[in-house]
Design an enzyme around this catalytic site. Structure first.
Site, PDB file in Angstrom:
ATOM      1  N   ASN A 163      43.924 -13.829   0.073  1.00 39.85           N
ATOM      2  CA  ASN A 163      43.052 -12.762  -0.447  1.00 39.85           C
ATOM      3  C   ASN A 163      43.039 -12.928  -1.962  1.00 39.85           C
ATOM      4  O   ASN A 163      44.084 -12.957  -2.594  1.00 39.85           O
ATOM      5  CB  ASN A 163      43.598 -11.380  -0.074  1.00 39.85           C
ATOM      6  CG  ASN A 163      42.758 -10.268  -0.681  1.00 39.85           C
ATOM      7  OD1 ASN A 163      41.578 -10.464  -0.957  1.00 39.85           O
ATOM      8  ND2 ASN A 163      43.368  -9.112  -0.910  1.00 39.85           N
ATOM      9  N   GLY A 164      41.838 -13.098  -2.541  1.00 34.80           N
ATOM     10  CA  GLY A 164      41.755 -13.271  -3.991  1.00 34.80           C
ATOM     11  C   GLY A 164      40.749 -14.348  -4.325  1.00 34.80           C
ATOM     12  O   GLY A 164      39.974 -14.792  -3.486  1.00 34.80           O
ATOM     13  N   GLU A 218      23.090  13.855  -2.497  1.00 38.58           N
ATOM     14  CA  GLU A 218      23.395  13.203  -1.210  1.00 38.58           C
ATOM     15  C   GLU A 218      24.778  13.573  -0.683  1.00 38.58           C
ATOM     16  O   GLU A 218      25.029  13.413   0.499  1.00 38.58           O
ATOM     17  CB  GLU A 218      23.236  11.690  -1.301  1.00 38.58           C
ATOM     18  CG  GLU A 218      24.188  10.976  -2.228  1.00 38.58           C
ATOM     19  CD  GLU A 218      23.990   9.463  -2.168  1.00 38.58           C
ATOM     20  OE1 GLU A 218      23.640   8.925  -1.117  1.00 38.58           O
ATOM     21  OE2 GLU A 218      24.185   8.831  -3.206  1.00 38.58           O
ATOM     22  N   TRP A 250      36.319 -11.152   3.502  1.00 40.45           N
ATOM     23  CA  TRP A 250      35.177 -10.590   2.774  1.00 40.45           C
ATOM     24  C   TRP A 250      34.761 -11.721   1.851  1.00 40.45           C
ATOM     25  O   TRP A 250      35.406 -11.973   0.830  1.00 40.45           O
ATOM     26  CB  TRP A 250      35.601  -9.342   2.015  1.00 40.45           C
ATOM     27  CG  TRP A 250      34.586  -8.843   1.042  1.00 40.45           C
ATOM     28  CD1 TRP A 250      34.495  -9.143  -0.292  1.00 40.45           C
ATOM     29  CD2 TRP A 250      33.478  -7.976   1.312  1.00 40.45           C
ATOM     30  NE1 TRP A 250      33.429  -8.512  -0.860  1.00 40.45           N
ATOM     31  CE2 TRP A 250      32.778  -7.779   0.096  1.00 40.45           C
ATOM     32  CE3 TRP A 250      33.019  -7.324   2.439  1.00 40.45           C
ATOM     33  CZ2 TRP A 250      31.648  -6.980   0.003  1.00 40.45           C
ATOM     34  CZ3 TRP A 250      31.891  -6.524   2.349  1.00 40.45           C
ATOM     35  CH2 TRP A 250      31.218  -6.359   1.151  1.00 40.45           C
ATOM     36  N   ARG A 301      38.597  -2.977   4.864  1.00 44.59           N
ATOM     37  CA  ARG A 301      38.567  -3.791   3.631  1.00 44.59           C
ATOM     38  C   ARG A 301      37.386  -4.760   3.642  1.00 44.59           C
ATOM     39  O   ARG A 301      37.200  -5.531   2.718  1.00 44.59           O
ATOM     40  CB  ARG A 301      39.873  -4.579   3.471  1.00 44.59           C
ATOM     41  CG  ARG A 301      41.099  -3.741   3.287  1.00 44.59           C
ATOM     42  CD  ARG A 301      42.356  -4.578   3.358  1.00 44.59           C
ATOM     43  NE  ARG A 301      42.474  -5.477   2.241  1.00 44.59           N
ATOM     44  CZ  ARG A 301      43.049  -5.151   1.082  1.00 44.59           C
ATOM     45  NH1 ARG A 301      43.540  -3.954   0.918  1.00 44.59           N
ATOM     46  NH2 ARG A 301      43.130  -6.010   0.086  1.00 44.59           N
ATOM     47  N   GLU A 323      20.211   8.783 -11.240  1.00 44.86           N
ATOM     48  CA  GLU A 323      21.364   8.406 -10.410  1.00 44.86           C
ATOM     49  C   GLU A 323      22.335   9.575 -10.272  1.00 44.86           C
ATOM     50  O   GLU A 323      22.855   9.849  -9.196  1.00 44.86           O
ATOM     51  CB  GLU A 323      22.047   7.182 -10.995  1.00 44.86           C
ATOM     52  CG  GLU A 323      23.347   6.753 -10.329  1.00 44.86           C
ATOM     53  CD  GLU A 323      23.223   6.465  -8.842  1.00 44.86           C
ATOM     54  OE1 GLU A 323      22.092   6.337  -8.327  1.00 44.86           O
ATOM     55  OE2 GLU A 323      24.273   6.406  -8.171  1.00 44.86           O
ATOM     56  N   CYS A 328      39.844  -9.171   1.123  1.00 47.94           N
ATOM     57  CA  CYS A 328      40.162  -9.643   2.475  1.00 47.94           C
ATOM     58  C   CYS A 328      41.420  -8.917   2.948  1.00 47.94           C
ATOM     59  O   CYS A 328      42.082  -8.228   2.193  1.00 47.94           O
ATOM     60  CB  CYS A 328      40.442 -11.140   2.435  1.00 47.94           C
ATOM     61  SG  CYS A 328      39.091 -12.085   1.744  1.00 47.94           S
ATOM     62  N   LYS A 332      23.441  11.305  -6.703  1.00 42.95           N
ATOM     63  CA  LYS A 332      24.851  11.454  -6.294  1.00 42.95           C
ATOM     64  C   LYS A 332      25.107  12.889  -5.846  1.00 42.95           C
ATOM     65  O   LYS A 332      25.682  13.143  -4.801  1.00 42.95           O
ATOM     66  CB  LYS A 332      25.804  11.107  -7.453  1.00 42.95           C
ATOM     67  CG  LYS A 332      25.965   9.644  -7.757  1.00 42.95           C
ATOM     68  CD  LYS A 332      26.724   8.840  -6.726  1.00 42.95           C
ATOM     69  CE  LYS A 332      25.912   8.256  -5.632  1.00 42.95           C
ATOM     70  NZ  LYS A 332      24.889   7.306  -5.839  1.00 42.95           N
ATOM     71  N   LYS A 376      25.146   4.097   5.559  1.00 45.48           N
ATOM     72  CA  LYS A 376      25.554   3.270   4.423  1.00 45.48           C
ATOM     73  C   LYS A 376      24.517   2.178   4.160  1.00 45.48           C
ATOM     74  O   LYS A 376      24.268   1.821   3.032  1.00 45.48           O
ATOM     75  CB  LYS A 376      26.927   2.622   4.671  1.00 45.48           C
ATOM     76  CG  LYS A 376      27.424   1.793   3.498  1.00 45.48           C
ATOM     77  CD  LYS A 376      27.534   2.627   2.234  1.00 45.48           C
ATOM     78  CE  LYS A 376      27.838   1.786   1.018  1.00 45.48           C
ATOM     79  NZ  LYS A 376      27.679   2.550  -0.242  1.00 45.48           N
ATOM     80  N   HIS A 391       6.439  19.199 -20.538  1.00 42.68           N
ATOM     81  CA  HIS A 391       5.163  19.064 -19.809  1.00 42.68           C
ATOM     82  C   HIS A 391       5.222  19.777 -18.468  1.00 42.68           C
ATOM     83  O   HIS A 391       4.556  19.367 -17.507  1.00 42.68           O
ATOM     84  CB  HIS A 391       4.833  17.575 -19.636  1.00 42.68           C
ATOM     85  CG  HIS A 391       4.703  16.859 -20.933  1.00 42.68           C
ATOM     86  ND1 HIS A 391       3.634  17.028 -21.794  1.00 42.68           N
ATOM     87  CD2 HIS A 391       5.556  16.020 -21.574  1.00 42.68           C
ATOM     88  CE1 HIS A 391       3.807  16.300 -22.874  1.00 42.68           C
ATOM     89  NE2 HIS A 391       4.971  15.671 -22.773  1.00 42.68           N
TER      90      HIS A 391
END
Ligand code: AGP
Length: 612
Positions: free
Chosen positions: A101-102, A492, A75, A27, A485, A2, A489, A607, A508
């Site tokens: 925040n926390g 992209e 958040w 944030r 993955e 937050c 990365k 995103k 193969h």
């Protein structure tokens, strides 16, 4: 994460607070609020779901006067994002307003005790528990606000950065921190507060970084005073700020992606916090649905992109630890496949944003056909999270970089805990196994911190491969998805073509690609398939291919074969994707930077893909 802003002594506190909230929106935000003490001694609190702009519209018709105030962008971690759960929160009699925040881990116990003393709560948040506790201590013992704050902070367990305004103390603003950041800006005639320095930077370059277990007493006329939670004087250490706003939002890193890669020790700590106790996994999503998981005949995982890769790893984890058959489906394929779904199936939707259209649609179809819906999301209250019967949030904070990094390691870690918890429930893992893997999960933040030390060597290594046109990523077992993955990365953010493959599959067909212009990255930790991967490396080397190998520290065998080896700490096989992902993220990042790419916002990408 937050965002907190505060100020005292400014002519128009509201405009400073709102501008500061905008600076902190990176944030993460799902709701925002402000508390202002005007010259008539009225404490006005305004808050709304949505962005800071929504709060501004809400405040247009309100009395926003006053030279003392606090503000917050939320958040969500506890409680849906809505007007009631938004900060600031007030004590029972409305004289105190607090932003936080926390995470307060023992909030439930404290709330129950306060309710027994007659406190009534309006929100589901841990933050309201804290401000109600301060108010209760002040009222029941007649002590000062500062003393009540200090006493309350000694009772809470967890992380906090707080700002507190007392209607009856118009000349004072209180701030305190433990594990969550808080910066005080010393201005000319006014003092400012921020979760980082970005809200302060246009008003002053003189800042004080509050330390853990410190409380700041910020008054209109007196110099800044700092004490510790045990009431000893703290040192006011004024520093001069040298960062731009943009640099501040990225925590001093050049890109959000690199910041988020380096955040992973902390974000995994947050992801795991409170979920492994006495060597056992405690997930409320499993605890509240034991019969569902005990009797499940099949798990269907639906996801996209990086989340789909996490799902493939999750499949291995459920197979190994919970002995449940698992299907992993591209959500975009599943939704149009007229899938066979039965009552007794569990559908697991994995999504960082919780808004991916294909994943949401796939989840809805599976649920309509009788499946129990479980979410593994990052954004609290997101569409996918709301569409599920239960779930586990990954709690890694907002991920700004388009290329997913900390969300991936958070997803895999949650899936490991989920598979372990279900294995515990179904008796498919021994207490010893659970204890050993649980201990390794708890050790992950430290292991990731060690692994991040590879950064410099990977940056140098990236210079060798900046101008290649193709890459191969190979892995086996639980690290085949890790290879996928790693390839994604690179693709992209650098726009270099890269392909992930099961290492054994090379013979193969794909081995025809190998030559001295096609580098291959092997994920080759010390596990049951290590010997097999060695022979795959030999096959590539025999055909002139160059090899970058991610190996377990001390692996001298592969070091004699590969062109470059990147050593990672030893972890149980089921957790190796979490650790192997770090060098893969760094390799992609540094190659992309060397190619001058827009790392945080690569071309053609968004995103969150909220459309088909
Ligand atoms: C990952 O680096 C990509 N940005 C993308 O593949 C992403 O994982 C995918 O779009 C799924 O997003 P979600 O996790 O928010 O559902």
């Amino acid at each position: 994460m937050c965002g907190i802003v505060g100020c005292i002594g400014a002519e128009n506190a509201y405009s400073i607070l709102i501008k500061g909230l905008h600076r902190l929106e990176y944030r993460g935000y799902d709701s925002a609020g402000v508390a202002l003490l005007n010259d008539n001694g009225e404490l006005n609190v305004y808050k709304s779901r949505g962005k800071v702009n929504d709060l501004e519209r809400f405040c247009e018709s309100k009395d926003c006067s006053g030279s003392l105030g606090i503000a917050h962008t939320r958040w969500a971690t506890h409680g849906e994002p809505n007007d009631v759960n938004a900060h600031p929160h007030c004590c029972q009699n409305g004289t105190l307003a607090l932003v936080h925040n926390g995470t307060i881990e023992n909030y439930a116990v404290l709330r129950e005790a306060l309710e027994q003393h007659g406190c009534s709560f309006r929100s589901e948040t841990d933050t309201e528990v804290l401000v109600q506790l301060i108010g209760y201590i002040k009222q029941s013992s007649g002590c000062s606000t500062l003393e009540a704050l200090r006493e309350a902070l000694q009772q809470v367990v967890g992380a906090y950065a707080v700002a507190l305004v007392d209607r009856e103390q118009p000349d004072c603003l209180y701030a305190a921190r433990k594990s969550s950041p808080l910066v005080i800006g010393i201005g000319d005639g006014a003092t400012f507060l921020g979760s980082d320095a970005s809200p302060l930077v246009e008003f002053t370059d003189k800042v004080v970084y509050l330390k853990d277990n410190e409380i700041a007493i910020i008054s209109r006329s007196e110099p800044l005073k700092v004490i510790t939670n045990d009431n000893t004087p703290g040192k006011v250490d004024i520093k001069t700020l040298k960062m731009s706003v943009s640099q501040l939002e990225k925590g001093g890193y050049p890109h959000f992606m690199l910041k988020e890669i380096f955040e992973q020790p902390d974000t995994l700590h947050d992801c795991i916090r409170g979920r492994i106790v006495d060597g056992k996994v405690l997930l409320s999503g499993v605890r509240d649905n034991e019969e569902v998981f005990r009797s499940a005949r099949r798990i269907i995982i639906v996801a996209c992109g990086t989340s789909w890769h996490a799902g493939l790893i999750g499949k291995r984890l459920f197979l190994d630890l919970a002995r449940i058959p698992v299907e992993v489906e591209y959500a975009s394929e599943f939704r149009y496949s007229n899938p066979v779904v039965n009552r007794g199936d569990i559908v697991v939707a994995i999504s960082q944003s919780g808004e991916t259209a294909d994943t949401l649609a796939a989840l809805q179809i599976a649920r309509e056909r009788g499946a129990f819906a479980y979410g593994v999301c990052n954004v609290v209250g997101s569409s996918i999270a709301r569409e599920t019967d239960s779930g586990t949030y990954i709690h890694v904070g907002p991920e700004i970089g388009v290329a997913s990094t900390k969300a991936f390691t958070g997803q895999v870690t949650v899936l490991a805990m989920l598979a372990l918890a279900v294995g515990q429930l179904r008796g498919t893992v021994s207490a010893e196994q659970v204890k050993e893997i649980a201990a390794s999960i708890k050790a992950l933040p430290g292991i990731i911190r060690t692994t991040l030390k590879l950064n410099d060597s990977i940056r140098h290594l990236s210079g060798i491969y900046t101008y290649v046109h193709n890459f191969l990523y190979l892995g086996r077992g639980v690290n085949f998805p890790t290879a996928l993955e790693g390839a994604l990365k690179l693709k992209e953010i650098s726009y270099i073509h890269a392909e992930g493959y099961p290492a054994a599959e090379m013979k193969h067909g794909p081995i025809a690609l190998i030559d001295n212009e096609l580098p291959t990255v092997f994920i080759a930790p010390m596990d049951d398939l290590h010997e097999k991967v060695i022979s795959n490396i030999q096959q590539v080397k025999a055909r002139g291919g160059s090899v970058i190998a991610i190996v377990t520290e001390g692996d001298e065998t592969i070091a004699t074969m590969a062109d470059h080896t990147l050593e990672i700490p030893r972890v149980p096989e089921c957790l190796s994707p979490v650790v192997s992902a770090i060098p893969l993220q760094l390799l992609a990042y540094h190659i992309a930077v060397m190619k001058g790419r827009d790392v945080d916002m690569p071309r053609n990408l968004a995103k969150s893909v909220t459309v088909e």
